[in-house]
Scaffold this active site. Structure first.
Site, PDB file in Angstrom:
ATOM      1  N   SER A 109       0.862  -1.270   0.189  1.00  0.00           N
ATOM      2  CA  SER A 109       0.028   0.131  -0.196  1.00  0.00           C
ATOM      3  C   SER A 109       0.863   1.353  -0.069  1.00  0.00           C
ATOM      4  O   SER A 109       2.123   1.228   0.257  1.00  0.00           O
ATOM      5  CB  SER A 109      -0.916  -0.059   1.433  1.00  0.00           C
ATOM      6  OG  SER A 109      -0.186   0.306   2.474  1.00  0.00           O
ATOM      7  N   LYS A 110       0.181   2.502  -0.082  1.00  0.00           N
ATOM      8  CA  LYS A 110       1.122   3.622  -0.101  1.00  0.00           C
ATOM      9  C   LYS A 110       2.005   3.787   1.090  1.00  0.00           C
ATOM     10  O   LYS A 110       2.972   4.648   0.945  1.00  0.00           O
ATOM     11  CB  LYS A 110       0.008   4.924  -0.300  1.00  0.00           C
ATOM     12  CG  LYS A 110      -0.782   4.665  -1.391  1.00  0.00           C
ATOM     13  CD  LYS A 110      -1.448   6.291  -1.799  1.00  0.00           C
ATOM     14  CE  LYS A 110      -2.274   6.150  -2.937  1.00  0.00           C
ATOM     15  NZ  LYS A 110      -3.588   6.336  -2.665  1.00  0.00           N
TER      16      LYS A 110
END
Ligand code: GLU
Ligand code: ZN
Length: 494
Positions: A254-255
């Site tokens: 994820s980010k």
């Protein structure tokens, strides 16, 4: 059997590493099997749909060199390949299920559904979701709702007994009790729009999809889809849910881990060959040894058997390494063409590029090649050529453990060696040896002499090779910078 696989993204966000990995595996499988790779746009969620996302999808696939055999733009015999252009079909098939007794109209208002939810929550009841209120409405009840002008949704009759099994090529048989499957999910909304499940199943069937390769997040939808295939009387395709992509910490990528949008990687200057190669190894391997593959090779070599069951780790450092390898395989001319957009954007070059500028840029390119992790690194590495250094932090001149007075003395002495050598037109190797000898005479480490020169020339302790920097600057500019640096050091360091 002629293999037909599809990548079916919903254009709601930018293409990310996980999505592209799914696209690549489908594409390579199709190519290796001499089958067809289909692109389908699942844009049933009109609220989350974005034009930018769709454009990004096309750009990303074309950047990677992934061409689809059937789909939007290119067309094909099973089109249209955009779900919003197929709404009439979904409606027709949903109504057919109702006619066959496999689905039913539900007239419950949002308020009623909300009340059920609240009650279930309050009672912490085991039963979750829709209470199947409309599953057995009498004809009169239905007529009453119709007269009241309530637009119904269509819900699937999920069996309340028994279980459903589907086979996954990687995970084996996956079985769910039917009463644990979502109770009678909506297939067609009251505005006539299909839900993901309905459109996805109809299209996979209608488009003759033989294998579904998609993210493991979709496993929970598997039993429901099987029930839907059975309701239609269709044979489901083979399933192969792909291992999760996670970061090095074992969490879903994820980010938090860094960029995940392919566009960001592209903008930072990852080469499409490098990204394609590395992403293909996330959850797949050829023989556990070989790591370098061109797209063309993967189009031949890819097999489902070599997909791992275990989650794949996306390692940013490893990608950097791959990228560096691919950068170094380029000729100076090829690499310059890739670097030029970054130089133009930084204002370090402007078009048209004349012959002399090109020669200089080629020299810059060949000198930077070994030091580039990503293409955009060229900007900090070449800034010294286009901007005069400002030495805000004089301690940069002093290599580790060296006193600034000593660094100044070293630079002073080195200046004389450089000036004499450069003006006599001596080879850089000769001058370099003399600088090393100088370090010996001053009882200093080589770095203590080279660091202040580097900082004087470039303003930075990280730079291109020293003599390349001098060549790129030209003797006069290079010596002038050292003079300027010395003047500052001598006046400031007391
Ligand atoms: N539109 C779905 C997605 O974006 C497709 C899932 C599937 O491949 O069935 O993930
Ligand atoms: Zn209802």
């Amino acid at each position: 059997m002629d293999v037909r696989v599809r990548y079916a993204p919903s254009p709601t966000g930018l293409q990310h590493i996980g999505g592209v990995r799914t696209a690549l595996f489908n594409y390579f499988f199709a190519r290796a099997q001499r089958g067809k790779f289909i692109l389908r746009i699942e844009d049933t969620d009109q609220e989350r749909y974005s034009d930018e996302a769709l454009e990004d999808l096309y750009e990303t696939l074309s950047w990677l060199g992934v061409a689809w055999d059937e789909g939007p733009v290119v067309g094909g015999p099973y089109g249209p390949y955009v779900q919003s252009e197929r709404f009439a079909l979904y409606k027709e098939y949903a109504e057919k299920l109702v006619a066959d007794g496999k689905a039913y109209y539900c007239y419950c208002t949002p308020e009623r559904l909300e009340a059920i939810r609240a009650e279930q929550q309050a009672k912490k009841s085991e039963q979750q979701g829709y209470d199947r209120h409309c599953r057995n409405l009498t004809a009169e009840e239905r007529a009453g709702y119709e007269r009241a002008g309530i637009a119904p949704v269509i819900r699937l009759k999920v069996p309340t007994e028994g279980k459903t099994t589907f086979h996954d090529i990687l995970m084996g048989d996956i079985t769910r009790k039917n009463r644990d499957v979502s109770p009678d999910p909506v297939l067609l909304k009251s505005d006539g729009f299909p839900t993901y499940h309905l459109a996805n199943v109809i299209d996979d069937h209608m488009m003759g999809i033989t294998h579904i390769m998609r993210a493991q997040e979709w496993i929970p939808s598997g039993p429901l889809h099987i029930i839907l295939y059975e309701a239609f009387g269709w044979v489901p395709p083979a399933y192969c849910h792909l291992p999760m992509v996670m970061g090095k910490d074992g969490q879903k990528l994820s980010k938090r881990h860094g960029s995940t949008a392919v566009r960001d990687f592209r903008e930072q200057g990852y080469l499409s060959e490098a990204l394609l190669n590395y992403v293909s190894l996330v959850g797949w391997s050829y023989d556990g040894e070989r790591e370098f593959f061109t797209r063309e090779e993967l189009e031949e070599l890819f097999t489902l058997e070599k997909i791992n069951k275990a989650p794949g780790v996306f390692d940013y450092k490893k990608l950097d390494w791959f990228n560096g390898q691919y950068i170094r395989q380029k000729s100076d001319e090829e690499l310059l063409a890739l670097l030029l957009p970054y130089l133009l954007k930084a204002g370090f070059a402007s078009e048209p590029i004349d012959g002399e500028t090109e020669e200089n840029l080629l020299l810059l390119t060949s000198s930077a090649k070994e030091r580039l992790k990503v293409l955009s690194d060229i900007v900090p590495l070449s800034r010294f050529l286009f901007e005069e250094p400002v030495w805000e932090d004089l301690s940069l001149f002093a290599a580790k453990g060296v006193d600034i007075d000593v660094a100044t003395a070293a630079l002073d002495a080195a200046y004389t060696v450089l000036k004499t050598g450069l003006e006599a037109g001596e080879e850089s190797e000769v001058i370099e040896e003399r600088l090393m000898a100088l370090a010996g005479e001053m009882a200093l480490k080589v770095g203590a002499v080279f660091m202040p020169i580097r900082v004087a020339l470039t303003g930075s302790s990280v730079s291109l090779p020293l003599f390349d920097s001098i060549r790129l600057l030209g003797n006069e500019r290079a010596l002038g910078r050292i003079e300027r640096a010395l003047a500052i050091l001598k006046s400031e360091v007391r």
